[in-house]
Design an enzyme around this catalytic site. Structure first.
Site, PDB file in Angstrom:
ATOM      1  N   ARG A 286     -43.219 -28.883 -55.746  1.00 51.81           N
ATOM      2  CA  ARG A 286     -43.503 -27.581 -55.119  1.00 51.81           C
ATOM      3  C   ARG A 286     -43.098 -26.386 -55.991  1.00 51.81           C
ATOM      4  O   ARG A 286     -43.323 -25.234 -55.580  1.00 51.81           O
ATOM      5  CB  ARG A 286     -42.827 -27.494 -53.732  1.00 51.81           C
ATOM      6  CG  ARG A 286     -43.286 -28.569 -52.758  1.00 51.81           C
ATOM      7  CD  ARG A 286     -42.948 -28.234 -51.320  1.00 51.81           C
ATOM      8  NE  ARG A 286     -43.720 -27.092 -50.817  1.00 51.81           N
ATOM      9  CZ  ARG A 286     -43.546 -26.545 -49.615  1.00 51.81           C
ATOM     10  NH1 ARG A 286     -42.612 -27.016 -48.810  1.00 51.81           N
ATOM     11  NH2 ARG A 286     -44.267 -25.512 -49.227  1.00 51.81           N
TER      12      ARG A 286
ATOM     13  N   HIS B 264     -35.311 -28.729 -42.751  1.00 48.80           N
ATOM     14  CA  HIS B 264     -35.331 -27.267 -42.866  1.00 48.80           C
ATOM     15  C   HIS B 264     -34.812 -26.690 -41.544  1.00 48.80           C
ATOM     16  O   HIS B 264     -35.067 -27.262 -40.476  1.00 48.80           O
ATOM     17  CB  HIS B 264     -36.776 -26.759 -43.028  1.00 48.80           C
ATOM     18  CG  HIS B 264     -37.285 -26.722 -44.429  1.00 48.80           C
ATOM     19  ND1 HIS B 264     -38.621 -26.844 -44.720  1.00 48.80           N
ATOM     20  CD2 HIS B 264     -36.655 -26.523 -45.620  1.00 48.80           C
ATOM     21  CE1 HIS B 264     -38.802 -26.755 -46.024  1.00 48.80           C
ATOM     22  NE2 HIS B 264     -37.629 -26.555 -46.596  1.00 48.80           N
TER      23      HIS B 264
ATOM     24  N   ARG C 195     -32.292 -28.856 -48.448  1.00 43.32           N
ATOM     25  CA  ARG C 195     -33.114 -28.151 -49.422  1.00 43.32           C
ATOM     26  C   ARG C 195     -32.383 -26.933 -50.016  1.00 43.32           C
ATOM     27  O   ARG C 195     -32.024 -26.942 -51.176  1.00 43.32           O
ATOM     28  CB  ARG C 195     -34.435 -27.713 -48.773  1.00 43.32           C
ATOM     29  CG  ARG C 195     -35.304 -28.868 -48.278  1.00 43.32           C
ATOM     30  CD  ARG C 195     -35.942 -29.615 -49.409  1.00 43.32           C
ATOM     31  NE  ARG C 195     -36.761 -30.719 -48.972  1.00 43.32           N
ATOM     32  CZ  ARG C 195     -38.062 -30.646 -48.697  1.00 43.32           C
ATOM     33  NH1 ARG C 195     -38.705 -29.505 -48.785  1.00 43.32           N
ATOM     34  NH2 ARG C 195     -38.729 -31.725 -48.333  1.00 43.32           N
TER      35      ARG C 195
ATOM     36  N   CYS D 121     -44.132 -23.600 -40.107  1.00 48.71           N
ATOM     37  CA  CYS D 121     -44.241 -23.858 -41.556  1.00 48.71           C
ATOM     38  C   CYS D 121     -45.487 -23.231 -42.153  1.00 48.71           C
ATOM     39  O   CYS D 121     -45.509 -22.888 -43.328  1.00 48.71           O
ATOM     40  CB  CYS D 121     -44.317 -25.350 -41.839  1.00 48.71           C
ATOM     41  SG  CYS D 121     -42.926 -26.245 -41.246  1.00 48.71           S
TER      42      CYS D 121
ATOM     43  N   ASP E 259     -48.827 -28.829 -50.816  1.00 48.17           N
ATOM     44  CA  ASP E 259     -47.944 -28.331 -49.749  1.00 48.17           C
ATOM     45  C   ASP E 259     -48.011 -26.817 -49.586  1.00 48.17           C
ATOM     46  O   ASP E 259     -47.256 -26.241 -48.797  1.00 48.17           O
ATOM     47  CB  ASP E 259     -46.489 -28.741 -50.039  1.00 48.17           C
ATOM     48  CG  ASP E 259     -46.150 -30.122 -49.472  1.00 48.17           C
ATOM     49  OD1 ASP E 259     -46.799 -30.533 -48.497  1.00 48.17           O
ATOM     50  OD2 ASP E 259     -45.231 -30.767 -50.007  1.00 48.17           O
TER      51      ASP E 259
END
Ligand SMILES: CN(C)C(=N)NCCC[C@H](N)C(=O)O
Length: 300
Positions: A123, A198, A169, A294, A98
């Site tokens: 992550r 997000h 998150r 992103c 990612d």
């Protein structure tokens, strides 16, 4: 304390009034929008895969075409450069699929770097890679955060505020931490739909000198929607369809708005406001749950 608060309020008001003047001047001029040169940090999708699922967009059963993902990513990088922006590249690391979603690795404002702390173990190691890059590139104020925050995935910078998402998150505790670090007023916004996990899937800053944004109301709690209406009465409101195409996962330089090409309903409203929308195909990266924004961390 009282004095500090008063000074703070005056500062926030001054900035807000300045942003309002900027908007009014621009409306009077009816001149086209102007882009300002930006610096971005991107990470090539060399090790990009969808081998786990940490958001509703990810299906490890769906194959990813790595060559195509790379070509789509290069197209985005080259487009930024063709528009006159600088793109730095962060070296990808094996085992961190990612990492291509570079926006999540830190938030940079006024040269100060608030590192990330990821929610999912898959992550975690990305955060250190970002911090190391900043230290190696001469950034002195680099903070390893105490609380979970996924960088620009959940922080959006306007002229007056730092908008901060929470709910899926980033921890609500990361908001005061960011406010203290950047010295900018943080506005907490509650995300309620797991597809928009997000903030940058649900809101995009169009003009960061004039507090102009576009957003999808359905992604936010009723209270947060009311806050957004109050702060941004002139916002461009996205439809559910355009939000579902990740149309709000866009990057604006003040004039050009690079956004997923499937978000067709946003093009006309953007043009009507004087922006130049540029549709990008990042279909392979969408399988990981991200798109234009992103992949792009802004170094302010
Ligand atoms: C627009 N979004 C959501 C981002 N800013 N980042 C994409 C992260 C994707 C990654 N698989 C994850 O789920 O963390």
């Amino acid at each position: 304390m009282r004095e500090a608060l008063t000074a703070w309020t005056i500062w926030a008001r001054t900035i807000h009034v300045r942003a309002q003047h900027h908007r009014e001047e621009r409306d009077l001029r009816t001149s086209p929008r102007a882009s300002t040169p930006r610096r971005y940090l991107m990470c090539p999708p060399t090790y990009y895969r969808v081998t786990y699922s940490i958001n509703p967009w990810m299906d490890p059963g769906k194959p990813v075409d790595l060559q195509l993902a790379l070509a789509q990513w290069e197209e985005l990088r080259d487009r930024y450069r063709a528009l006159g922006h600088t793109v730095d590249e962060l070296a990808p690391r094996p085992g961190l699929p990612d990492m291509v979603f570079a926006a999540n690795g830190a938030t940079v404002v006024d040269g100060r770097v608030l590192g990330a702390r990821f929610a999912h173990p898959e992550r975690w190691a990305e955060a250190a890679a970002h911090r190391e890059w900043f230290r190696a590139h001469g950034y002195e104020a680099v903070r390893e955060p105490e609380h979970i925050n996924e960088g620009e995935g959940d922080f959006a910078v306007t002229a007056t505020w730092l908008l901060a998402g929470r709910g899926f998150r980033s921890s609500p505790l990361s908001h005061p931490e960011a406010q203290e670090f950047f010295g900018r007023p943080v506005i907490g916004l509650d995300l309620v739909d797991p597809r928009y996990y997000h903030l940058d899937t649900a809101l995009c800053v169009l003009d960061d000198a004039a507090d102009e944004v576009m957003y999808y109301p359905g992604a936010f709690s009723a209270g947060s929607r009311a806050v957004l209406e109050r702060l941004f009465p002139d916002a461009l409101i996205a439809t559910e369809e355009d939000a579902a195409a990740l149309g709000l996962n866009a990057v604006s330089d003040g004039k050009h708005v690079l956004l997923p090409q499937a978000a067709v309903g946003l093009f006309e409203p953007l043009r009507a406001r004087g922006y130049e929308p540029i549709g990008m195909d990042l279909g392979e990266l969408l399988k990981g749950g991200g798109s234009v924004k992103c992949c792009t961390q802004e170094l302010r």
